[in-house]
Design an enzyme around this catalytic site. Structure first.
Site, PDB file in Angstrom:
ATOM      1  N   CYS A  85       0.856  -1.187   0.000  1.00  0.00           N
ATOM      2  CA  CYS A  85       0.000   0.000   0.000  1.00  0.00           C
ATOM      3  C   CYS A  85       0.894   1.239   0.000  1.00  0.00           C
ATOM      4  O   CYS A  85       1.770   1.373   0.854  1.00  0.00           O
ATOM      5  CB  CYS A  85      -0.895  -0.009   1.244  1.00  0.00           C
ATOM      6  N   CYS A 137      -4.873   0.509   6.548  1.00  0.00           N
ATOM      7  CA  CYS A 137      -5.153   1.950   6.692  1.00  0.00           C
ATOM      8  C   CYS A 137      -6.469   2.374   6.063  1.00  0.00           C
ATOM      9  O   CYS A 137      -6.868   3.525   6.205  1.00  0.00           O
ATOM     10  CB  CYS A 137      -4.005   2.770   6.112  1.00  0.00           C
ATOM     11  N   CYS A 157      -8.803  -4.938  -9.514  1.00  0.00           N
ATOM     12  CA  CYS A 157      -8.457  -3.876 -10.454  1.00  0.00           C
ATOM     13  C   CYS A 157      -7.986  -2.669  -9.641  1.00  0.00           C
ATOM     14  O   CYS A 157      -8.792  -1.982  -9.021  1.00  0.00           O
ATOM     15  CB  CYS A 157      -9.704  -3.549 -11.271  1.00  0.00           C
TER      16      CYS A 157
HETATM   17 FE    FE Z   1      -2.660   1.081   3.577  1.00  0.00          FE
END
Ligand code: FE
Length: 174
Positions: A85, A137, A157
């Site tokens: 991320c 998060c 996606c």
């Molecule tokens: Fe995150």
């Protein structure tokens, strides 16, 4: 001699600055929540995220914007490695689960761990879709569809801007 010592000190200072730059090569130096090892769930306000994330990432991660197809960094990347991320460093996908999709966004058939991501029903833009969020998060990553390849037949996606990529050190194709 004095000049030589002065040059040496300058070199040391220069070297340490360069070292710092290398450490922050992903641009996370203003983001205290970023960690690829800490799995503690984050509860951070959008106002705080706005302060620490680059604008393009904030708009996708927190305001659920979508990057233009065929424009992101990773939609056609075949390099072996791991995707994290971009907002918090959470482990998301391995390149092994990435497949060539014609949609223009990086597409995966499964996350690295089941709790890497969370799902949320999304009825915006007069569509019924399932949103995919970061499991740590809550950043908006993209959507999941049922037109992926075996073994899961799912297509995660994703927005490239929501992802950080770390290539495998052993990848000889790089
Ligand atoms: Fe995150």
């Amino acid at each position: 001699m004095k000049n030589l010592i002065f040059s040496f000190i300058l070199m040391l200072i220069g070297g340490s600055i360069y070292g710092q730059n290398l450490k922050s090569d992903q641009g996370h130096e203003h983001n205290p929540y970023y960690s690829t090892v800490d799995t503690t769930k984050l509860k951070v306000s959008d106002a705080e995220w706005k302060k620490v994330l680059p604008k393009n990432l904030y708009l996708v991660a927190r305001e659920k914007n979508t990057e233009m197809p065929f424009t992101g960094k990773y939609w056609k990347s075949k390099t072996k490695g791991t995707y994290y991320c971009a907002a918090c460093g959470n482990l998301l996908f391995r390149s092994d689960a990435k497949f060539a999709s014609s949609c223009g966004w990086p597409s995966f058939y499964e996350p690295l761990r089941p709790n890497s991501v969370e799902y949320h029903e999304d009825h915006s833009h007069e569509m019924d879709r399932t949103e995919v969020l970061c499991g740590r998060c809550g950043a908006h990553l993209g959507h999941i569809f049922n037109d992926g390849p075996a073994p899961t037949y799912k297509r995660f996606c994703m927005n490239s801007v929501s992802l950080d990529f770390q290539p495998d050190k052993t990848d000889k194709t790089k």
